[in-house]
Design a protein around this motif. Structure first.
Motif: not given
Length: 113
Positions: A26-27, A30-31, A33-34, A37-38, A41, A56, A60, A63
């Motif tokens: 998951a981390e 997020i890194q 594909h920001p 991920a936004e 959210l 976000w 961000k 994170m």
């Protein structure tokens, strides 16, 4: 970050390692594909565009990029908690962070991905 009792780590080692690998995935997502991920959210919290973007932007930077807890970051947080009066005594990194469990889980992540 997740907190587990030692008895859970000992009684469910495969589940704990799988959970740690899931956090790492998951981390990593997020890194890498920001924007996605936004959007996730926004949908998860049912936010409008402006609030999703503000949320976000506000979160961000904090994170985690990995489930690993650096000893240096831990010590900064530990001292903050002592100085703020949240804890009376600093707590040793190795007493609270199961770095060996985290390392073992992540070492197996390449073979199980």
């Amino acid at each position: 970050m997740a907190y587990l009792k030692q008895k859970v780590i000992e009684s469910k080692p495969l589940a704990v390692r799988a959970f740690i690998r899931g956090l790492a995935q998951a981390e990593d997502f997020i890194q890498k594909h920001p924007q996605e991920a936004e959007q996730m959210l926004k949908e998860y919290l049912k936010l409008d565009d402006a609030l999703a973007q503000a949320t976000w932007q506000a979160t961000k930077g904090s994170m985690a990029a990995s489930p690993r807890v650096s000893e240096q970051a831990y010590e900064v947080a530990n001292q903050f908690h002592v100085k703020a009066g949240l804890i009376a005594l600093p707590l040793a990194y190795h007493d609270l962070v199961a770095s060996d469990v985290i390392s073992k889980a992540l070492a197996n992540s390449s073979s199980s991905s």
